[in-house]
Design a protein around this motif. Structure first.
Motif, PDB file in Angstrom:
ATOM      1  N   ALA A  20       3.948  -4.536  -8.766  1.00 29.46           N
ATOM      2  CA  ALA A  20       3.858  -3.091  -8.500  1.00 29.46           C
ATOM      3  C   ALA A  20       2.826  -2.411  -9.392  1.00 29.46           C
ATOM      4  O   ALA A  20       2.933  -1.222  -9.694  1.00 29.46           O
ATOM      5  CB  ALA A  20       5.221  -2.417  -8.655  1.00 29.46           C
ATOM      6  N   GLN A  21       1.790  -3.167  -9.805  1.00 29.38           N
ATOM      7  CA  GLN A  21       0.704  -2.601 -10.600  1.00 29.38           C
ATOM      8  C   GLN A  21      -0.479  -2.278  -9.681  1.00 29.38           C
ATOM      9  O   GLN A  21      -0.837  -3.084  -8.814  1.00 29.38           O
ATOM     10  CB  GLN A  21       0.252  -3.597 -11.684  1.00 29.38           C
ATOM     11  CG  GLN A  21       1.349  -3.920 -12.695  1.00 29.38           C
ATOM     12  CD  GLN A  21       1.834  -2.687 -13.425  1.00 29.38           C
ATOM     13  OE1 GLN A  21       1.031  -1.890 -13.908  1.00 29.38           O
ATOM     14  NE2 GLN A  21       3.151  -2.528 -13.498  1.00 29.38           N
ATOM     15  N   PRO A  22      -1.082  -1.101  -9.845  1.00 32.86           N
ATOM     16  CA  PRO A  22      -2.217  -0.727  -8.993  1.00 32.86           C
ATOM     17  C   PRO A  22      -3.376  -1.711  -9.132  1.00 32.86           C
ATOM     18  O   PRO A  22      -3.712  -2.133 -10.243  1.00 32.86           O
ATOM     19  CB  PRO A  22      -2.610   0.667  -9.510  1.00 32.86           C
ATOM     20  CG  PRO A  22      -1.389   1.175 -10.210  1.00 32.86           C
ATOM     21  CD  PRO A  22      -0.727  -0.033 -10.795  1.00 32.86           C
ATOM     22  N   ILE A  23      -3.969  -2.086  -8.014  1.00 32.71           N
ATOM     23  CA  ILE A  23      -5.134  -2.959  -8.000  1.00 32.71           C
ATOM     24  C   ILE A  23      -6.139  -2.423  -6.995  1.00 32.71           C
ATOM     25  O   ILE A  23      -5.808  -1.565  -6.169  1.00 32.71           O
ATOM     26  CB  ILE A  23      -4.760  -4.422  -7.642  1.00 32.71           C
ATOM     27  CG1 ILE A  23      -4.048  -4.466  -6.267  1.00 32.71           C
ATOM     28  CG2 ILE A  23      -3.899  -5.045  -8.714  1.00 32.71           C
ATOM     29  CD1 ILE A  23      -3.732  -5.867  -5.793  1.00 32.71           C
ATOM     30  N   THR A  24      -7.362  -2.912  -7.036  1.00 27.09           N
ATOM     31  CA  THR A  24      -8.387  -2.456  -6.109  1.00 27.09           C
ATOM     32  C   THR A  24      -8.193  -3.092  -4.737  1.00 27.09           C
ATOM     33  O   THR A  24      -7.489  -4.110  -4.590  1.00 27.09           O
ATOM     34  CB  THR A  24      -9.797  -2.805  -6.618  1.00 27.09           C
ATOM     35  OG1 THR A  24      -9.935  -4.231  -6.643  1.00 27.09           O
ATOM     36  CG2 THR A  24     -10.028  -2.232  -8.005  1.00 27.09           C
ATOM     37  N   ARG A  25      -8.827  -2.519  -3.762  1.00 23.30           N
ATOM     38  CA  ARG A  25      -8.771  -3.057  -2.397  1.00 23.30           C
ATOM     39  C   ARG A  25      -9.321  -4.477  -2.364  1.00 23.30           C
ATOM     40  O   ARG A  25      -8.731  -5.373  -1.740  1.00 23.30           O
ATOM     41  CB  ARG A  25      -9.595  -2.153  -1.475  1.00 23.30           C
ATOM     42  CG  ARG A  25      -9.744  -2.638  -0.037  1.00 23.30           C
ATOM     43  CD  ARG A  25     -10.609  -1.641   0.734  1.00 23.30           C
ATOM     44  NE  ARG A  25     -10.752  -2.002   2.137  1.00 23.30           N
ATOM     45  CZ  ARG A  25     -11.661  -2.837   2.608  1.00 23.30           C
ATOM     46  NH1 ARG A  25     -12.515  -3.424   1.764  1.00 23.30           N
ATOM     47  NH2 ARG A  25     -11.729  -3.113   3.900  1.00 23.30           N
ATOM     48  N   ILE A  56       0.845  -1.196   0.000  1.00 18.71           N
ATOM     49  CA  ILE A  56       0.000   0.000   0.000  1.00 18.71           C
ATOM     50  C   ILE A  56       0.881   1.247   0.000  1.00 18.71           C
ATOM     51  O   ILE A  56       1.902   1.299   0.698  1.00 18.71           O
ATOM     52  CB  ILE A  56      -0.924   0.029   1.242  1.00 18.71           C
ATOM     53  CG1 ILE A  56      -1.582  -1.347   1.461  1.00 18.71           C
ATOM     54  CG2 ILE A  56      -1.992   1.096   1.106  1.00 18.71           C
ATOM     55  CD1 ILE A  56      -2.355  -1.453   2.753  1.00 18.71           C
ATOM     56  N   ASP A  57       0.443   2.285  -0.747  1.00 19.10           N
ATOM     57  CA  ASP A  57       1.185   3.549  -0.723  1.00 19.10           C
ATOM     58  C   ASP A  57       0.516   4.525   0.244  1.00 19.10           C
ATOM     59  O   ASP A  57      -0.549   4.219   0.808  1.00 19.10           O
ATOM     60  CB  ASP A  57       1.308   4.125  -2.136  1.00 19.10           C
ATOM     61  CG  ASP A  57      -0.012   4.650  -2.697  1.00 19.10           C
ATOM     62  OD1 ASP A  57      -0.069   4.891  -3.908  1.00 19.10           O
ATOM     63  OD2 ASP A  57      -1.001   4.822  -1.932  1.00 19.10           O
ATOM     64  N   PRO A  58       1.126   5.710   0.480  1.00 24.71           N
ATOM     65  CA  PRO A  58       0.570   6.640   1.477  1.00 24.71           C
ATOM     66  C   PRO A  58      -0.846   7.107   1.197  1.00 24.71           C
ATOM     67  O   PRO A  58      -1.541   7.552   2.109  1.00 24.71           O
ATOM     68  CB  PRO A  58       1.558   7.824   1.436  1.00 24.71           C
ATOM     69  CG  PRO A  58       2.842   7.224   0.969  1.00 24.71           C
ATOM     70  CD  PRO A  58       2.442   6.168  -0.005  1.00 24.71           C
ATOM     71  N   GLU A  59      -1.293   7.029  -0.072  1.00 24.46           N
ATOM     72  CA  GLU A  59      -2.652   7.447  -0.418  1.00 24.46           C
ATOM     73  C   GLU A  59      -3.675   6.341  -0.233  1.00 24.46           C
ATOM     74  O   GLU A  59      -4.859   6.539  -0.485  1.00 24.46           O
ATOM     75  CB  GLU A  59      -2.683   7.930  -1.877  1.00 24.46           C
ATOM     76  CG  GLU A  59      -1.724   9.064  -2.187  1.00 24.46           C
ATOM     77  CD  GLU A  59      -1.999  10.279  -1.329  1.00 24.46           C
ATOM     78  OE1 GLU A  59      -1.036  10.925  -0.889  1.00 24.46           O
ATOM     79  OE2 GLU A  59      -3.185  10.576  -1.102  1.00 24.46           O
ATOM     80  N   GLY A  60      -3.204   5.148   0.187  1.00 29.13           N
ATOM     81  CA  GLY A  60      -4.129   4.034   0.380  1.00 29.13           C
ATOM     82  C   GLY A  60      -4.336   3.183  -0.858  1.00 29.13           C
ATOM     83  O   GLY A  60      -5.236   2.332  -0.882  1.00 29.13           O
ATOM     84  N   GLN A  61      -3.516   3.396  -1.915  1.00 30.11           N
ATOM     85  CA  GLN A  61      -3.620   2.598  -3.140  1.00 30.11           C
ATOM     86  C   GLN A  61      -2.926   1.258  -2.947  1.00 30.11           C
ATOM     87  O   GLN A  61      -1.812   1.187  -2.449  1.00 30.11           O
ATOM     88  CB  GLN A  61      -2.967   3.348  -4.308  1.00 30.11           C
ATOM     89  CG  GLN A  61      -2.857   2.542  -5.593  1.00 30.11           C
ATOM     90  CD  GLN A  61      -4.208   2.169  -6.175  1.00 30.11           C
ATOM     91  OE1 GLN A  61      -5.034   3.037  -6.412  1.00 30.11           O
ATOM     92  NE2 GLN A  61      -4.459   0.883  -6.373  1.00 30.11           N
ATOM     93  N   PHE A  62      -3.608   0.177  -3.339  1.00 28.12           N
ATOM     94  CA  PHE A  62      -3.057  -1.167  -3.233  1.00 28.12           C
ATOM     95  C   PHE A  62      -2.285  -1.525  -4.518  1.00 28.12           C
ATOM     96  O   PHE A  62      -2.602  -1.033  -5.612  1.00 28.12           O
ATOM     97  CB  PHE A  62      -4.168  -2.196  -3.011  1.00 28.12           C
ATOM     98  CG  PHE A  62      -4.807  -2.106  -1.657  1.00 28.12           C
ATOM     99  CD1 PHE A  62      -4.422  -2.949  -0.621  1.00 28.12           C
ATOM    100  CD2 PHE A  62      -5.795  -1.173  -1.402  1.00 28.12           C
ATOM    101  CE1 PHE A  62      -5.011  -2.874   0.621  1.00 28.12           C
ATOM    102  CE2 PHE A  62      -6.389  -1.084  -0.151  1.00 28.12           C
ATOM    103  CZ  PHE A  62      -5.996  -1.936   0.852  1.00 28.12           C
TER     104      PHE A  62
END
Length: 551
Positions: free
Chosen positions: A510-515, A499-505
């Motif tokens: 290292a590809q963005p995915i949903t919670r 998770i990054d500081p903005e809450g993105q999973f």
């Protein structure tokens, strides 16, 4: 060891560990080998590592200790969480999970959720019950709390997160009570000692943390410097470079010493307060002669120039009388901080929750402790209902040197039984040598700037998961940092989240995915790793199902 919810078992005296140590502990029974004692320590979560160690060293081998407390409530101000760590180390523990304090069924439902770290649900129930009031303006909110208190003052307690707001509320309530004729309008100005709650035991070792006119109380004294046990002295100056302070003793003589070399010191500031007949007061230090403990409360029955008579709270009717020029450890007792309220019970509790002032104090422990003081009713006053749930869902748990050591030891001990996360390219993962230096630094260096740096790193590591999963954050342990992405492993299942500081999973590429996807993948990883345990233990540890992030 007995751990209980809501102080179901109450010893005759709480928070007496420091008093016991000051009296010499087991030394008072030396010479009598047949003397055996059972010591009951209430509110054990508030004890620091040094206090618990000193206590254990003072008792005899034939004695027994019963530790009573709740690990979900406040931890010690000073370093360490021994009550929790002893349970994790295998100390015999009994759980009492039936809450006895709350008599109102609806209030009990809310407190049960707060006790299980389900803060958002607990607060939602309190809102549905009409127990949450929003007043954005601070002055108007404090006035509303004061009027609510005066409308029904009997067995009512006000809880506020910090000392500044606590004193504002005390002043507002006194004004309302004097207007109503409950408290006499004949004020007596008295010079009292207010604890420097900003100083920990580590701070008291550094001259830079002392200020001129600080009043110091020596519970042990020092023959070398001519300081008597139980005496007081005033700070004259502090030499930061040499780490020495100069104090003026009660006989007018001065002494200069290195604060690292003296133990058993409490720091206070002098402040003038108005008191009157009918005022509620709270004692802020133990006094053996009067038979009062820190945080005991009572009501002033008579007051003169310096003589004060106080009717103490409790089932037994008891009045204590003291000279306010000599015993200066007391303050107004209408409102208390959340830490001070732990262990108290009142029919009705009013809680001030300002999300903008000291937001670090608005957390799950504050919510649980403050609301659960009430047996019949609780009223929450806040500046912003919309963000209150998010603030209260912040879980603040201490990190100890032992926790840091686990980062070094656990990968070796558990590589045969847990899902293994591979090291990440360009990561800032700590090597074993770095961890060793970090542990040594915590043990040997107590400089304020080092403490601040450690706190900043801990906040950076834990903030993303607390933002993204406020209710489940306690189930995960931080493992490493890759750029701005923090990686966590589930304490039991062994699954991973990134998770990054903005809450993105993120996934392991290292590809963005949903919670939802992150949690679903974590669950699949958990199930697979647990199912493969037998296979891995038979020697196929290299074939475990890697779910780590790889940049």
């Amino acid at each position: 060891m007995l751990t209980c919810r809501q102080n179901t078992i109450k010893p005759q005296s709480r928070r007496w560990t420091l008093s016991f140590l000051a009296r010499g502990g087991q030394d008072q029974f030396r010479g009598d080998p047949s003397s055996r004692h059972l010591y009951m320590v209430d509110e054990s979560s508030l004890a620091s590592t040094r206090q618990m160690q000193a206590f254990m060293e003072k008792i005899g081998p034939q004695d027994r200790v019963l530790l009573i407390g709740d690990t979900r409530q406040h931890q010690s101000v000073d370093a360490g969480k021994p009550f929790e760590q002893m349970q994790q180390a295998g100390m015999q523990t009994s759980q009492l999970d039936q809450i006895m304090r709350q008599k109102d069924p609806e209030l009990l439902r809310a407190v049960e959720h707060l006790s299980k770290n389900q803060t958002a649900i607990g607060l939602m129930l309190l809102q549905q019950q009409g127990r949450v009031t929003e007043i954005p303006d601070n002055t108007q909110r404090i006035e509303a709390i004061a009027k609510d208190y005066v409308a029904k003052p009997e067995n009512t307690l006000v809880v506020s997160p910090d000392n500044a707001s606590r004193q504002e509320i005390n002043n507002a309530i006194r004004t309302e009570l004097q207007t109503a004729g409950v408290v006499s309008k004949e004020n007596h100005s008295m010079n009292v000692l207010t604890p420097r709650s900003d100083m920990t035991s580590v701070d008291r070792s550094w001259a830079a943390r002392y200020q001129p006119d600080d009043v110091l109380h020596y519970t042990r004294g020092s023959k070398e410097h001519g300081i008597e046990k139980g005496s007081y002295a005033t700070v004259v100056s502090a030499n930061h470079k040499e780490n020495q302070i100069t104090v003026q003793k009660q006989d007018g003589q001065q002494a200069t010493y290195d604060p690292k070399r003296l133990q058993g010191i409490a720091a206070y500031r002098e402040i003038d307060r108005d008191f009157a007949q009918g005022d509620r007061i709270q004692f802020t230090a133990n006094n053996r002669e009067l038979g009062v403990s820190n945080r005991d409360m009572g009501t002033i029955e008579r007051i003169g120039s310096n003589q004060v008579s106080v009717k103490m709270d409790g089932a037994k009717e008891r009045t204590v009388t003291f000279d306010a020029a000599q015993m200066r450890h007391f303050d107004h007792g209408y409102a208390v901080t959340s830490h001070s309220s732990q262990g108290l019970t009142a029919d009705r509790v009013l809680v001030n929750m300002d999300t903008k002032v000291h937001p670090e104090l608005i957390n799950t422990r504050f919510a649980y402790v403050s609301v659960s003081r009430a047996s019949e009713d609780v009223r929450i006053y806040t500046n912003d209902v919309a963000v209150l749930s998010e603030r209260l869902s912040t879980d603040v748990t201490k990190t100890s040197a032992v926790d840091l050591q686990k980062h070094q030891v656990e990968p070796t001990l558990n590589q045969q039984t847990q899902t293994k996360e591979p090291p990440m390219t360009n990561s800032r993962e700590h090597s074993q040598e770095e961890l060793r230096r970090q542990i040594l630094a915590e043990a040997n260096s107590h400089a304020p700037e080092n403490i601040s740096a450690t706190a900043d790193a801990e906040h950076r590591h834990n903030a993303p998961i607390q933002t993204a999963l406020p209710n489940e954050a306690a189930d995960y342990q931080w493992k490493r940092e890759t750029g701005e992405v923090q990686s966590y492993q589930h304490n039991h299942a062994g699954s991973w989240l990134h998770i990054d500081p903005e809450g993105q999973f993120y996934d392991r590429q290292a590809q963005p995915i949903t919670r939802e996807t992150a949690l679903e993948q974590g669950g699949q990883s958990s199930a697979h790793s647990m199912g493969d345990n037998a296979h891995m233990q038979s020697g196929s540890g290299d074939n475990n199902n890697d779910q780590g992030i790889s940049l």
